[in-house]
Design an enzyme around this catalytic site. Structure first.
Site, PDB file in Angstrom:
ATOM      1  N   ASP A  49      -5.643   2.407  10.436  1.00 12.00           N
ATOM      2  CA  ASP A  49      -7.075   2.164  10.591  1.00 12.00           C
ATOM      3  C   ASP A  49      -7.279   1.701  12.044  1.00 12.00           C
ATOM      4  O   ASP A  49      -7.304   2.529  12.954  1.00 12.00           O
ATOM      5  CB  ASP A  49      -7.439   1.110   9.534  1.00 12.00           C
ATOM      6  CG  ASP A  49      -8.917   0.809   9.436  1.00 12.00           C
ATOM      7  OD1 ASP A  49      -9.722   1.713   9.628  1.00 12.00           O
ATOM      8  OD2 ASP A  49      -9.265  -0.351   9.141  1.00 12.00           O
ATOM      9  N   ASP A  82      -5.701  -0.322  -2.215  1.00 15.51           N
ATOM     10  CA  ASP A  82      -6.413  -1.240  -3.102  1.00 15.51           C
ATOM     11  C   ASP A  82      -7.746  -1.698  -2.566  1.00 15.51           C
ATOM     12  O   ASP A  82      -8.035  -1.617  -1.372  1.00 15.51           O
ATOM     13  CB  ASP A  82      -5.562  -2.505  -3.301  1.00 15.51           C
ATOM     14  CG  ASP A  82      -5.538  -3.370  -2.028  1.00 15.51           C
ATOM     15  OD1 ASP A  82      -5.198  -2.825  -0.960  1.00 15.51           O
ATOM     16  OD2 ASP A  82      -5.903  -4.565  -2.097  1.00 15.51           O
ATOM     17  N   PHE A 104     -14.108   3.473   2.985  1.00 19.25           N
ATOM     18  CA  PHE A 104     -13.052   2.707   2.347  1.00 19.25           C
ATOM     19  C   PHE A 104     -12.533   3.469   1.130  1.00 19.25           C
ATOM     20  O   PHE A 104     -13.294   3.818   0.241  1.00 19.25           O
ATOM     21  CB  PHE A 104     -13.552   1.320   1.946  1.00 19.25           C
ATOM     22  CG  PHE A 104     -12.429   0.363   1.703  1.00 19.25           C
ATOM     23  CD1 PHE A 104     -11.797  -0.272   2.766  1.00 19.25           C
ATOM     24  CD2 PHE A 104     -11.977   0.122   0.410  1.00 19.25           C
ATOM     25  CE1 PHE A 104     -10.734  -1.134   2.547  1.00 19.25           C
ATOM     26  CE2 PHE A 104     -10.910  -0.738   0.189  1.00 19.25           C
ATOM     27  CZ  PHE A 104     -10.288  -1.370   1.257  1.00 19.25           C
ATOM     28  N   GLU A 159       3.886   4.372   6.049  1.00 22.21           N
ATOM     29  CA  GLU A 159       2.719   3.515   5.798  1.00 22.21           C
ATOM     30  C   GLU A 159       1.626   4.335   5.108  1.00 22.21           C
ATOM     31  O   GLU A 159       1.537   5.546   5.279  1.00 22.21           O
ATOM     32  CB  GLU A 159       2.251   2.935   7.142  1.00 22.21           C
ATOM     33  CG  GLU A 159       0.987   2.123   7.144  1.00 22.21           C
ATOM     34  CD  GLU A 159       1.005   0.851   6.300  1.00 22.21           C
ATOM     35  OE1 GLU A 159       1.450   0.918   5.149  1.00 22.21           O
ATOM     36  OE2 GLU A 159       0.517  -0.190   6.786  1.00 22.21           O
ATOM     37  N   LEU A 177       0.230  -1.378  12.180  1.00 24.00           N
ATOM     38  CA  LEU A 177       1.369  -0.515  12.514  1.00 24.00           C
ATOM     39  C   LEU A 177       1.933  -0.843  13.887  1.00 24.00           C
ATOM     40  O   LEU A 177       3.144  -0.776  14.099  1.00 24.00           O
ATOM     41  CB  LEU A 177       0.937   0.952  12.490  1.00 24.00           C
ATOM     42  CG  LEU A 177       1.291   1.731  11.235  1.00 24.00           C
ATOM     43  CD1 LEU A 177       0.910   3.186  11.411  1.00 24.00           C
ATOM     44  CD2 LEU A 177       2.787   1.623  10.915  1.00 24.00           C
ATOM     45  N   GLY A 183      -5.019   0.258  13.725  1.00 24.54           N
ATOM     46  CA  GLY A 183      -3.708   0.427  14.355  1.00 24.54           C
ATOM     47  C   GLY A 183      -3.005  -0.901  14.597  1.00 24.54           C
ATOM     48  O   GLY A 183      -1.838  -0.923  15.001  1.00 24.54           O
ATOM     49  N   LYS A 243      -7.606   6.982   9.736  1.00 27.16           N
ATOM     50  CA  LYS A 243      -9.036   6.794  10.016  1.00 27.16           C
ATOM     51  C   LYS A 243      -9.182   6.709  11.524  1.00 27.16           C
ATOM     52  O   LYS A 243      -9.302   5.623  12.093  1.00 27.16           O
ATOM     53  CB  LYS A 243      -9.511   5.465   9.414  1.00 27.16           C
ATOM     54  CG  LYS A 243      -9.965   5.527   8.008  1.00 27.16           C
ATOM     55  CD  LYS A 243     -10.639   4.207   7.664  1.00 27.16           C
ATOM     56  CE  LYS A 243     -10.556   3.928   6.188  1.00 27.16           C
ATOM     57  NZ  LYS A 243     -11.028   2.577   5.866  1.00 27.16           N
ATOM     58  N   GLY A 271       0.770  -1.252   0.000  1.00 26.96           N
ATOM     59  CA  GLY A 271       0.000   0.000   0.000  1.00 26.96           C
ATOM     60  C   GLY A 271       0.792   1.289   0.000  1.00 26.96           C
ATOM     61  O   GLY A 271       0.373   2.286  -0.570  1.00 26.96           O
TER      62      GLY A 271
END
Ligand code: IMP
Ligand code: MG
Length: 173
Positions: free
Chosen positions: A99, A155, A148, A95, A104, A101, A127, A41
């Site tokens: 989202d 993607d 989303f 990154e 990460l 977390g 987010k 990503g």
């Protein structure tokens, strides 16, 4: 499947990335950065960001996944690890999006176990309302609502990563 008008245009993204790069360049004056990108990503954000950073950068990558279709699995898979020895180095983890977390947090813990001298995190998108695990973010592009998004590296089922902008993903009515 319709990809509508951009949610964030190429111009908006580039402008914000140049601001992030300026902050990073200021914060790392006199230092060198090991920039670690999370594939797939982050590839576009990574490439644009490091090109605008004004201090020496070494590149490395991790390949990880946590997402199936458009729902987090809550489980992180590490497909490929870094190749650089980051002990005693100043690491910048790059990154695409945070989202829950979970991803990460997992990657951050792994990198910290290699004893870098410092570890900072840059994400393009946050987010915030979806967070389950708190992760310190040092450089953030945009906070976005719980929608989303695809494009600019992100993607849906491995497609739309090549869009040069970010769009909200909508299934055809
Ligand atoms: P987290 O572990 O829940 O924080 O999920 C982070 C990962 O989920 C990111 O690295 C993305 O790969 C993926 N992800 C989360 N939200 C989106 C989205 O809106 N579009 C595409 N991928 C997303
Ligand atoms: Mg990702």
């Amino acid at each position: 499947m319709i990809i509508g008008t951009p949610y964030l245009t190429t111009e908006q993204i580039h402008k914000r990335i140049s601001e992030l790069a300026d902050s990073i360049s200021r914060d790392y004056i006199g230092k060198e950065i090991v920039a670690i990108g999370i594939l797939k990503g982050a590839f576009m954000f990574y490439a644009d960001l490091i090109r605008m950073i004004q201090v020496p950068v070494t590149v490395d990558f991790m390949v990880a996944s946590s997402y199936l279709k458009n729902a987090s699995t809550g489980e992180v898979k590490l497909h490929a690890d870094i190749r650089e020895d980051i002990a005693g180095k100043d690491v910048l983890l790059i990154e695409d999006i945070i989202d829950t977390g979970i991803s990460l947090n997992y990657i951050r813990d792994r990198l910290l176990s290699f004893m870098p001298s410092s570890l900072k995190i840059a994400v393009l998108l946050d987010k915030k309302e979806r967070r389950e695990v708190d992760v310190p973010i040092d450089y953030k592009g945009f906070e976005i609502p719980n929608k989303f998004v695809v494009g600019y590296g992100l993607d849906y089922e491995n497609k739309y990563r090549n869009l040069p902008y970010l769009a909200i993903f909508k299934k055809k009515a």
